[in-house]
Write an enzyme that holds these catalytic residues in place. Sequence first.
Site, short mmCIF file in Angstrom:
data_model
loop_
_atom_site.label_atom_id
_atom_site.label_comp_id
_atom_site.label_asym_id
_atom_site.label_seq_id
_atom_site.Cartn_x
_atom_site.Cartn_y
_atom_site.Cartn_z
N HIS A 224 11.55 6.14 -22.58
CA HIS A 224 12.80 6.87 -22.34
C HIS A 224 13.06 7.70 -23.59
O HIS A 224 12.92 7.21 -24.71
CB HIS A 224 13.88 5.82 -22.07
N TYR A 255 22.86 11.27 -21.99
CA TYR A 255 23.98 10.62 -22.67
C TYR A 255 23.96 10.97 -24.15
O TYR A 255 22.91 11.37 -24.70
CB TYR A 255 23.99 9.10 -22.44
N ASP A 541 25.29 -19.75 2.77
CA ASP A 541 25.71 -20.32 4.05
C ASP A 541 24.51 -20.28 4.98
O ASP A 541 23.76 -19.30 5.00
CB ASP A 541 26.93 -19.60 4.63
C1 FAD Z 1 15.36 4.71 -26.40
C2 FAD Z 1 16.17 3.57 -25.89
C3 FAD Z 1 17.53 3.71 -25.75
C4 FAD Z 1 18.29 2.66 -25.27
N1 FAD Z 1 19.62 2.80 -25.21
C5 FAD Z 1 20.37 1.77 -24.82
C6 FAD Z 1 21.77 1.88 -24.84
O1 FAD Z 1 22.31 2.88 -25.25
N2 FAD Z 1 22.50 0.85 -24.37
C7 FAD Z 1 21.91 -0.29 -23.92
O2 FAD Z 1 22.62 -1.20 -23.49
N3 FAD Z 1 20.57 -0.44 -23.92
C8 FAD Z 1 19.80 0.57 -24.35
N4 FAD Z 1 18.45 0.43 -24.36
C9 FAD Z 1 17.85 -0.78 -23.82
C10 FAD Z 1 17.87 -1.91 -24.82
O3 FAD Z 1 17.45 -1.46 -26.05
C11 FAD Z 1 16.98 -3.05 -24.41
O4 FAD Z 1 17.14 -3.33 -23.05
C12 FAD Z 1 17.27 -4.30 -25.20
O5 FAD Z 1 17.22 -4.01 -26.57
C13 FAD Z 1 16.27 -5.38 -24.89
O6 FAD Z 1 16.50 -6.47 -25.73
P1 FAD Z 1 15.47 -7.68 -25.74
O7 FAD Z 1 15.96 -8.66 -26.72
O8 FAD Z 1 15.25 -8.13 -24.35
O9 FAD Z 1 14.08 -7.04 -26.16
P2 FAD Z 1 13.50 -6.71 -27.58
O10 FAD Z 1 14.49 -6.20 -28.50
O11 FAD Z 1 12.29 -5.87 -27.34
O12 FAD Z 1 13.06 -8.12 -28.09
C14 FAD Z 1 11.93 -8.79 -27.57
C15 FAD Z 1 11.29 -9.49 -28.71
O13 FAD Z 1 10.24 -10.32 -28.24
C16 FAD Z 1 9.25 -10.35 -29.23
N5 FAD Z 1 8.00 -10.78 -28.62
C17 FAD Z 1 7.42 -10.23 -27.52
N6 FAD Z 1 6.28 -10.87 -27.23
C18 FAD Z 1 6.13 -11.82 -28.17
C19 FAD Z 1 5.14 -12.81 -28.40
N7 FAD Z 1 4.05 -12.94 -27.63
N8 FAD Z 1 5.30 -13.63 -29.46
C20 FAD Z 1 6.39 -13.53 -30.26
N9 FAD Z 1 7.35 -12.61 -30.08
C21 FAD Z 1 7.23 -11.77 -29.04
C22 FAD Z 1 9.23 -8.92 -29.72
O14 FAD Z 1 8.65 -8.80 -31.00
C23 FAD Z 1 10.68 -8.54 -29.70
O15 FAD Z 1 11.31 -8.71 -30.93
C24 FAD Z 1 17.66 1.45 -24.87
C25 FAD Z 1 16.30 1.32 -25.01
C26 FAD Z 1 15.55 2.37 -25.52
C27 FAD Z 1 14.11 2.19 -25.66
#
Ligand code: FAD
Length: 812
Positions: A224, A255, A541
């Site tokens: 994105h 946005y 239900d």
């Molecule tokens: C450009 C962009 C703009 C966005 N803007 C918005 C916004 O304005 N508002 C909003 O609400 N959301 C926004 N989002 C979405 C939002 O950023 C994400 O949905 C959210 O941060 C996801 O959080 P998370 O903790 O699930 O994932 P992450 O922050 O990706 O955390 C997942 C973690 O898991 C760890 N991990 C994965 N696999 C392993 C493994 N095998 N072993 C150990 N660790 C592992 C990773 O290192 C990572 O730290 C945006 C996203 C992007 C990319």
Amino acid sequence: MAGRRTVIIGAGVVGAALADELSARGWTDITVVDQGDLPVTGGSSSHAPGLVFQASGSKVLTEMARYTVEKFVSLQHEGQSCFLQVGGLEVATTPERLAELHRRHGWLTSWGVEAEVVDADRCVELHSLVDRDQVLGGLWCPTDGLAKALWAVEAQIERAKGRGVKFLARHEVTDIRVEDDKVVGVVTDHGELPADIVVSCAGIWGPKVAALVGLDLPLTPLAHQLAVTGSIPEVAGQTDEAIRPILRHQEHGLYYRDNFDGLTIGYYHHEPMPISAYDIRAVDETEEMPSVLEFTPEDFEPAWAETQALLPATNDTKVEEGINGLFSFTTDGMPLLGESREVKGFWVAEAVWVTHSAGVGRAMAEWLANGHCETFDIHECDVNRFEDYQIAPAYVLERDCQNFREVYDILHPLQPMDSPRNVRLSPFFSREEELDAFFLPANGWERPHWYGANAGLVERYDIPTPNDWAARYWDPIVGAEAKATREGVAMYDMTALKRINVTGPGAVDFLQRLCTNDVDKSVGAVVYTLLLGADGGIRSDITVARLGNHHYQVGANGALDIDWFERHLPEDGTVQVTDITPGTCCIGLWGPKARDVLAGITDADMTNDGLKYFRAKSLTIGNVPVTAWRLSYVGELGWEIYTTADLGQRLWDTLWEAGQEHGIIAAGRGAFNSLRLEKGYRSFGGDMTNEHDPYEAGLGFAVKLDKGDFIGRDALIARKERQTRTLACLTIDSTEDVVLGKEPVFADGKPVGYVTSAAYGYTIEKGIAYAWLPLEVAEVGTELEIGYFDKRVRAVVTAEPLFDPKMTRLRG
Ligand SMILES: Cc1cc2nc3c(=O)[nH]c(=O)nc-3n(C[C@H](O)[C@H](O)[C@H](O)COP(=O)(O)OP(=O)(O)OC[C@H]3O[C@@H](n4cnc5c(N)ncnc54)[C@H](O)[C@@H]3O)c2cc1C
């Protein structure tokens, strides 16, 4: 429970929220592992611009967003709040979008968040960069704002650490140990951690982690675009990070947020850029974040042109940098929460925006600690909600990309997906096509909404035409089919409803434990009953027919019912639960002439004595062995007639032929919905959900407290004493403004509740809306208003059912 060894995979905004919420509930044997550094792991949370708009058609998403706002406002990072409450403004540049903003305003009002639709002048007052001439108005929500995602991660990590939670950075999970279908440990590149509970909060890597226990997670990481401008001379010198509201220009997929004296711009209208979770770069020693792909400026060009039109001051600056950042999309736009059905102890909390992250953390913590979530109704987020076909990789990829495209689109509640279609076809499909059916998908099945072949019926009746919005996915034929069902006889394709066999010597005890009603009845009895959670809230239900001493057939709502059954199966193997939906089919034959249709094609006694109301029996219709259940959700004499899929077309043809002399028609879901509401029959998921109990939902008749214990009984007894709201029936005189559900209800100008489901009642010649209301405004005769776009539609609380309260038609 609190002593269970818990490993959370991922320390992004979701994993951190869960660690905080779980430890706050006394769970301290928790280790959070992340492959990246802390708190900047390199996942999506590390670069999220943090816009939090609370508006959503989904009640639970708005409630989770509201909780995130409330939590982050008070969450402190080095003495500062983790939320900049600058408000949120969505602007309209077309009349259609302005109407949509009124609808979105309605949702916010329904779900209890204050907002207002403002005119163009006010838009400019709120956001000084907006060009007055471009906008027609806006939706202003003052409590929206900017989550400082990384601060929130850090602050929640610190709080959890203070309660004894361990955080291990630079630990990549490479395997999950499972024994006897239960998790026992997590393998990292630095050794193994024993675990009773593993929660994957791995975001875009979620599918890869889930695959370690054989779980197919229907999620696609998509890129994105996010761009940052240079300083805008008009606001040069702004030292606050953000003073203007966060801004959405949905018409062009855009946005904006302040970034001191520049702007950060997000863009969705480029072609979807999916990537496999396996192809996301690993964390390495460089500064590069794995969740960030190289910016593709050519994809951003239309966004920049639209930005310059809406915000002319940006003509004096340029895009200085950008990313194609990865985050998760799902097939229905909802998160994936819950425990794997196959591997006990393996949980997921994936596809969660920053916006909902704290709410999800709370929901998951409650679920883990108490066995259910008290604060939110999360059935729409349950990872086990999918049918098998919805997990096929091609389906997931196509739907996730489409969801990315549609993220800001105006979607009618009945709007079907364009593709894939014709996924599941009932054996009646070719006959329905011959009758020129207009199909809408339901659970993947193509289900007729009305039949073009019935166009000739319309002139027989006076069918009022609803206004533009309500007239979409509607045809006057819907009304004609409803009327014709009440006068004659109609065939309804009921195949899309889930059918489950529950068999074995333990079947009676098993169902008695799960059901609120007494299902230990004689063979042939059919019982309408509820399934409750331990908190007394409605999980579903269902209709249960006892077809043998050890054999029940259940008419259910969906995949979550199977999931609920399977989770409660006795370990001794005395009960088997089988989804028989794909191999079977069902026709509802309903109407005052239904008995006449069967007269010449079965020898079975179908009189009142031969097959009483709410009884089932096996018989043959022509050459087709069937089971007929004497009940009807349209409130007319008749039967649900079941047979196996191979005999379905033959059953259809036999009924159709025999029905000709009685004027039989095929009728669709549009008519069904209208007829069901005239009879006051509730529908799970819309009218009532996990957060409601049977008494307030008007379903107390389906609860037999004296039959012995069942899940939720104790909690329900306590809830019975505390009723404050009810599912009330409203009627509407307007024939044009046919509300569709989710609209707010007002008493004396104040919002008091929301509509669950609604339709025009062609027999009673009024609009019908069911709504959750506080008891004090739910007295019969109370005059209320329903917010319908920018209008208030007059509605009156009316005694139900609206049609045939004495049940003479059904029992006739
Ligand atoms: C450009 C962009 C703009 C966005 N803007 C918005 C916004 O304005 N508002 C909003 O609400 N959301 C926004 N989002 C979405 C939002 O950023 C994400 O949905 C959210 O941060 C996801 O959080 P998370 O903790 O699930 O994932 P992450 O922050 O990706 O955390 C997942 C973690 O898991 C760890 N991990 C994965 N696999 C392993 C493994 N095998 N072993 C150990 N660790 C592992 C990773 O290192 C990572 O730290 C945006 C996203 C992007 C990319």
